[in-house]
Write an enzyme that holds these catalytic residues in place. Sequence first.
Site, PDB file in Angstrom:
ATOM      1  CE  LYS A   1     -51.010 -19.913 -10.660  1.00 47.04           C
ATOM      2  NZ  LYS A   1     -51.551 -20.945  -9.835  1.00 47.04           N
TER       3      LYS A   1
ATOM      4  CB  THR B   1     -57.698 -19.101   9.856  1.00 51.57           C
ATOM      5  OG1 THR B   1     -58.383 -20.313   9.539  1.00 51.57           O
ATOM      6  CG2 THR B   1     -56.329 -19.447  10.401  1.00 51.57           C
TER       7      THR B   1
ATOM      8  CD1 TRP C   1     -48.221 -17.401 -12.364  1.00 52.33           C
ATOM      9  CD2 TRP C   1     -47.380 -17.145 -10.300  1.00 52.33           C
ATOM     10  NE1 TRP C   1     -48.208 -18.632 -11.764  1.00 52.33           N
ATOM     11  CE2 TRP C   1     -47.688 -18.513 -10.495  1.00 52.33           C
ATOM     12  CE3 TRP C   1     -46.851 -16.748  -9.073  1.00 52.33           C
ATOM     13  CZ2 TRP C   1     -47.472 -19.476  -9.515  1.00 52.33           C
ATOM     14  CZ3 TRP C   1     -46.628 -17.702  -8.095  1.00 52.33           C
ATOM     15  CH2 TRP C   1     -46.945 -19.053  -8.318  1.00 52.33           C
TER      16      TRP C   1
ATOM     17  CD  GLU D   1     -52.731 -19.559   9.614  1.00 52.83           C
ATOM     18  OE1 GLU D   1     -52.774 -18.307   9.611  1.00 52.83           O
ATOM     19  OE2 GLU D   1     -53.460 -20.264   8.895  1.00 52.83           O
TER      20      GLU D   1
HETATM   21  P1  ADP Z   1     -57.365 -14.481   7.070  1.00 50.72           P
HETATM   22  O1  ADP Z   1     -56.276 -15.371   6.516  1.00 50.72           O
HETATM   23  O2  ADP Z   1     -58.432 -15.233   7.643  1.00 50.72           O
HETATM   24  O3  ADP Z   1     -57.766 -13.384   6.131  1.00 50.72           O
HETATM   25  P2  ADP Z   1     -55.310 -13.285   8.598  1.00 50.72           P
HETATM   26  O4  ADP Z   1     -55.387 -12.032   9.341  1.00 50.72           O
HETATM   27  O5  ADP Z   1     -54.579 -14.402   9.184  1.00 50.72           O
HETATM   28  O6  ADP Z   1     -56.763 -13.697   8.306  1.00 50.72           O
HETATM   29  O7  ADP Z   1     -54.775 -12.942   7.141  1.00 50.72           O
HETATM   30  C1  ADP Z   1     -53.458 -13.123   6.802  1.00 50.72           C
HETATM   31  C2  ADP Z   1     -53.288 -12.793   5.368  1.00 50.72           C
HETATM   32  O8  ADP Z   1     -53.614 -11.422   5.111  1.00 50.72           O
HETATM   33  C3  ADP Z   1     -51.858 -12.921   4.886  1.00 50.72           C
HETATM   34  O9  ADP Z   1     -51.544 -14.256   4.588  1.00 50.72           O
HETATM   35  C4  ADP Z   1     -51.851 -12.011   3.672  1.00 50.72           C
HETATM   36  O10 ADP Z   1     -52.384 -12.659   2.534  1.00 50.72           O
HETATM   37  C5  ADP Z   1     -52.800 -10.917   4.064  1.00 50.72           C
HETATM   38  N1  ADP Z   1     -52.038  -9.761   4.545  1.00 50.72           N
HETATM   39  C6  ADP Z   1     -51.774  -9.423   5.820  1.00 50.72           C
HETATM   40  N2  ADP Z   1     -51.065  -8.280   5.873  1.00 50.72           N
HETATM   41  C7  ADP Z   1     -50.861  -7.887   4.594  1.00 50.72           C
HETATM   42  C8  ADP Z   1     -50.181  -6.782   3.978  1.00 50.72           C
HETATM   43  N3  ADP Z   1     -49.590  -5.833   4.682  1.00 50.72           N
HETATM   44  N4  ADP Z   1     -50.165  -6.744   2.635  1.00 50.72           N
HETATM   45  C9  ADP Z   1     -50.773  -7.677   1.883  1.00 50.72           C
HETATM   46  N5  ADP Z   1     -51.429  -8.730   2.411  1.00 50.72           N
HETATM   47  C10 ADP Z   1     -51.475  -8.839   3.736  1.00 50.72           C
END
Ligand code: ADP
Length: 543
Positions: free
Chosen positions: A437, A185, A442, A331
């Site tokens: 917050k 990640t 929220w 993940e």
């Molecule tokens: P990193 O966590 O390192 O940025 P990831 O690709 O695993 O890399 O990111 C996953 C996160 O990206 C998700 O948990 C979410 O917060 C965000 N995310 C992914 N797709 C979307 C989406 N379509 N809309 C909003 N947030 C998104």
Amino acid sequence: MFGMMMQSQLTLTGIMRHAQSNFPNSEIVSVTADNPQHRYTYRDAFTRAAQLANALQKLGAQPGDRIGTLAWNDYRHFELYYATSCSGLVCHTINPRLFPEQIAYIVSHAEDRWLFIDPMFVPLLEALAEQLPGVKGYVVLTDSAHMPDTSLPNAICYETLLESEPTEFAWPELDEQTAAALCYTSGTTGNPKGVLYSHRAMVLHTYGVLMPDVFALQGDEAVLPVVPMFHVNAWSIPYAVPAVGAKLVFPGPKMGCGETLSNLMQREGVTIAAGVPTVWLALLKHLRETNETIPSLNRVVVGGSACPWSIMQEFEEKHGVYTHHAWGMTEMSPLGTYNARIPATVPADEAKALRLKQGRAAFGVEMRIVNDQGQPLPHDGTAFGALQVRGPWVCERYYRAEESALTADGWFDTGDVATIDPQGYLGITDRTKDVIKSGGEWISSIELENFAMTLPGVAEAAVIGVAHEKWAERPLLILVAAPGAQLDPQAVLAAFKGKVASWWIPDDCIVVEELPHTATGKISKKDLRQQFADYQWPEEATA
Ligand code: ADP
């Protein structure tokens, strides 16, 4: 009583064999650093993967060894995917855009034995090599004519390595639980964490991705992954496309370039492409400036960050291209939800609201939202809480972690805050750490950003929570203007009136030249918060 069916193992080797037997002539087209238009077939690709597997064995790679890659999307990286995973090694894709210290940490943590790198990353690795005593050598992904002079220890040219190897390899019959790939990640908080994908998870995920209401890939299509192969296995496209025999089009190092993407799409008849919102902004800008069209393209998949409505609208109205919004994470391999095509009979307003959501869970993924005490909340589209998931392609524990990553009752907490409506549509409102917050309530930064992006002259928008005397935190809107546009912060804030709850309206708006982005192309809220750490609210906003 158990069923009495064959215990066939679900492995990526199965995908490779299937593609070899059924689609040997399907094409893979790549832009690479040393060739603007490389073209060959699946037959060639898997023959070379066999040569590479032989070479890896000669280099002393043992089952389970991690083989690191720092490479863009092209055919050599594709060969590495299959040669490593299908011979029992682990394909560890590394994001070259990370800070050098993070790359050194990841390579050391993964204990990578060999690194396969694009020529442009040679200087980066030369500077790090001393910190990487566990790496036995470096293979540069090029031919002998383009092999750079380098001080890297045990530097080998990729094409020279393959040259004299046999074109057959005795692929082992792997247990489906064998590790196939490793991806870290981006570590927006703390050190990056490794997610170790099994063959079984990758195969089941591939089925999930291919479903009719997900990517719905067909054999006669041409697919362009603009999402990097070091970002969650390019969302599984290098596995899913060979499974159906479609054409694969790789953009190489030119992913963020609208002109390259447009040319590739036109030349190769690309029908579907996938990537984060920023790459689509670049493509749409290019199309606007040149008046080019891409008649073959019928859909794009957008994920990684919330997709602004302006992208969906421009694709559809100007180019007849449908935008599918998807959500997932490293993940989750990464597929979580997918926004399938909304029938034309649904009223426009309702359809828009649904399309801005992240879609429904792919079959294989279960989702729930919980409150601070971990109690499940209703799926009524209004209640929002921590989003938790489970399923066969969800991470159970991080690589080399002693402890499970799951809650006591077996769910993975995504770190996202979301709503789920009675029809199963997921609405991501924020990441847990980005939610604002205000006075105990929220506020969703994503919803405010989505609205800001609909205003004329806004190129990029971010909302962060900033400490506030009275309300604990209040939203601050930060904008980048489109080229040539002038933004009036007060007029922008006035435009929010009546569009969101009055107490959600940001208390201030600031226009900046550019926003900080993470290594995966998302707006970095962490850096923004740091940048605005000393920000003071204007007098009237502190009232
Ligand atoms: P990193 O966590 O390192 O940025 P990831 O690709 O695993 O890399 O990111 C996953 C996160 O990206 C998700 O948990 C979410 O917060 C965000 N995310 C992914 N797709 C979307 C989406 N379509 N809309 C909003 N947030 C998104």
